[in-house]
Design a protein around this motif. Structure first.
Motif, PDB file in Angstrom:
ATOM      1  N   GLU A 284      42.525  37.280  49.877  1.00 16.68           N
ATOM      2  CA  GLU A 284      42.743  35.869  50.116  1.00 16.68           C
ATOM      3  C   GLU A 284      44.221  35.597  50.232  1.00 16.68           C
ATOM      4  OE1 GLU A 284      42.243  37.296  47.291  1.00 16.68           O
ATOM      5  OE2 GLU A 284      43.280  36.281  45.653  1.00 16.68           O
ATOM      6  N   HIS A 311      33.474  35.101  48.734  1.00 19.29           N
ATOM      7  CA  HIS A 311      34.425  35.359  47.645  1.00 19.29           C
ATOM      8  C   HIS A 311      35.847  34.954  48.069  1.00 19.29           C
ATOM      9  CE1 HIS A 311      35.964  37.835  44.158  1.00 19.29           C
ATOM     10  NE2 HIS A 311      37.043  37.832  44.937  1.00 19.29           N
ATOM     11  N   HIS A 315      38.351  31.615  46.832  1.00 21.72           N
ATOM     12  CA  HIS A 315      39.732  31.726  46.328  1.00 21.72           C
ATOM     13  C   HIS A 315      40.647  30.633  46.886  1.00 21.72           C
ATOM     14  CE1 HIS A 315      39.902  35.163  43.756  1.00 21.72           C
ATOM     15  NE2 HIS A 315      39.569  36.047  44.671  1.00 21.72           N
ATOM     16  N   GLU A 334      39.467  35.544  39.455  1.00 23.99           N
ATOM     17  CA  GLU A 334      38.474  36.474  40.008  1.00 23.99           C
ATOM     18  C   GLU A 334      37.047  36.237  39.525  1.00 23.99           C
ATOM     19  OE1 GLU A 334      39.023  38.046  42.524  1.00 23.99           O
ATOM     20  OE2 GLU A 334      41.207  37.995  42.570  1.00 23.99           O
ATOM     21  N   TYR A 394      36.196  40.775  36.431  1.00 25.87           N
ATOM     22  CA  TYR A 394      35.430  40.338  37.605  1.00 25.87           C
ATOM     23  C   TYR A 394      33.949  40.101  37.294  1.00 25.87           C
ATOM     24  CZ  TYR A 394      39.223  41.394  40.887  1.00 25.87           C
ATOM     25  OH  TYR A 394      40.393  41.404  41.587  1.00 25.87           O
TER      26      TYR A 394
HETATM   27 ZN   LIG Z   1      39.059  38.119  44.499  1.00 19.17          ZN
END
Ligand SMILES: [Zn+2]
Length: 459
Positions: A284, A311, A315, A334, A394
């Motif tokens: 990102e 995902h 971000h 994350e 994560y």
């Molecule tokens: Zn990420």
């Protein structure tokens, strides 16, 4: 320096795992970058605030080198600033001046230490002019066979800067490239100009102060496709896909942005561009995400295979606009992107898609606990991160958000997420900021939950 090998346990077995592998590999590289940039001390007082970077790069794609000039505008935050320390990776800085006066400097272990000839008083602003060259070992990737160059995470490997995520500055970026390449970069695209020798200068301006690790660009012999969604200009690029294929791969982008905007309570800002580049990497950047050509093929094969696209889009809010103040709070970037991806899949593909994600996070946490590798989500020991450390931030982090959702119920949970995101838009945050917002929404202390799930190993 550690190599870029991916731990064996992350090797792909199925298409789904392959996608996970792609994400994990990008994460691995990010953690290399974190460990290289002194993660644990990211929020230490620097004595100055960077206001603006103005960078002009000339990449040599075949030679895998870069030459750059840069103006860094900074403001002193102490009574007499005499030393400015920046991250500079393996770049070789050849000259630094202030108002034409050469400044003394030294480079050591990825740091650029500049001694100012005239101390800078509190609130005074100075502009440092730098000239540098380098062959970045990572952070700037060259794929000569595709005439391609793109950035990956480690911004200080291609422009001296502050890596720490609590430093936000505006950016003007210029990249001079051979004719015939298309390019995308962070910020608003300015008109390109063709130089006398035929090369083309691409320029972007980022008007909202953002952390340095979300700066970047990609350029190559791309094809492109464009779309508009609710006033947002979307652009997709790839060297291998036709415009029709790009439209298919990124067909759900608009719906994702709508979903995350509603959950954030903040509309998307600016344009959004996505490029497929040579090698893996989901990254990102501000208004721009990079994924791999191989991942693009996965989405063509299975249109539901969009978790990585989601995902990176998530971000844009959690990570880029609301940013962890130090890497010890990295789960705020994350785990949120992973959890929001699952929430998007729940809405777009159904409950089973969400539960499948939750089950994977839970299994990973159970495996961590079984081998004694679980630890707190707030984690500052990034000096030699393992795959397990990453999984805590994560996967366990996303699972903890799922548990908090179950504990609070839909209305309270999502109101808290909205309040947290809106209140801290454009700010750097610590875990206590998130806890406070959720407690406000819940109308009660959540200390027992946070003590149990966030600040210690799972019970
Ligand atoms: Zn990420």
């Amino acid at each position: 320096m550690r190599g870029f090998a991916v731990p064996n346990e992350e090797q792909p077995r199925t298409a789904w795992l392959y996608q996970e592998f792609m994400t994990m590999r990008a994460e691995w590289m990010l953690l290399l970058f974190l460990s290289a940039s002194g993660a644990a001390h990211a929020s230490a007082t620097r004595g100055f605030d960077v206001l603006h970077y103005d960078v002009a790069l000339i990449p040599d794609i075949a030679g895998k080198q870069v030459a750059g000039t840069q103006a860094i505008q900074l403001r002193s935050e102490i009574a007499a600033l005499t030393e400015v320390v920046l991250d500079s990776g393996k770049l070789k800085v050849s000259a630094i001046s202030v108002q034409g006066r050469p400044q003394h400097f030294a480079q050591h272990e990825g740091k650029l230490q500049i001694t100012l000839d005239h101390p800078l008083k509190r609130d005074a602003v100075a502009t440092l002019q730098l000239t540098y060259t380098g062959s970045p070992p990572y952070g700037l990737e060259f794929a000569p066979e595709r005439d391609e160059v793109y950035t990956i995470f480690s911004t200080s490997q291609w422009m001296p800067s502050v890596d720490a995520p609590d430093e936000r500055a505006t950016l003007r970026l210029s990249v001079t490239l051979p004719a015939g390449l298309l390019a995308t970069g962070t910020g608003r695209a300015l008109p390109v100009s063709t130089l006398a020798d035929g090369r083309v200068e691409h320029r972007w301006q980022l008007d909202t102060p953002m952390p340095g690790y979300v700066y970047g660009f990609a350029a190559g012999r791309y094809q492109q496709a464009q779309a508009r969604h609710a006033g947002i200009a979307l652009r997709f690029l790839s060297a291998e896909r036709s415009p029709e294929q790009l439209q298919a791969i990124f067909a759900r982008t608009g719906g994702m942005l709508d979903f995350f905007a509603a959950r954030a309570g903040l509309p998307y800002r600016g344009d959004y561009q996505q490029a497929l580049v040579a090698n893996t990497i989901g990254q990102e950047m501000a208004g721009l995400s990079l994924m791999s050509e191989a991942y693009g093929q996965e989405v063509l094969d299975d249109p539901d295979h969009v978790a990585l696209i989601a995902h990176e889009a998530a971000h844009q809010w959690w990570g880029n606009r609301v940013t962890c103040a130090g890497w010890e709070h990295f789960w705020l970037n994350e785990a949120f992107a992973n959890f929001m991806t699952a929430a998007y899949l729940q809405q777009s593909q159904g409950e089973a898609a969400y539960q499948a994600q939750v089950q994977r996070w839970r299994s990973r946490l159970e495996a961590l606990r079984a081998k004694g590798a679980d630890h707190a989500l707030v984690y500052d020991s990034w000096s030699a991160p393992t795959g397990d450390d990453r999984a805590v931030v994560y996967q366990k982090g996303a699972y903890v958000l799922h548990l908090l959702r179950a504990e609070l119920g839909e209305e309270v949970f999502w109101r808290g997420i909205r309040d947290y995101t809106r209140h801290h838009d454009g700010q750097s945050v610590v875990t206590a900021d998130f806890q406070r917002a959720m407690e406000k929404s819940a109308g009660r202390s959540l200390q027992p939950f946070f003590a149990q799930w966030v600040y210690s190993a799972a019970p």
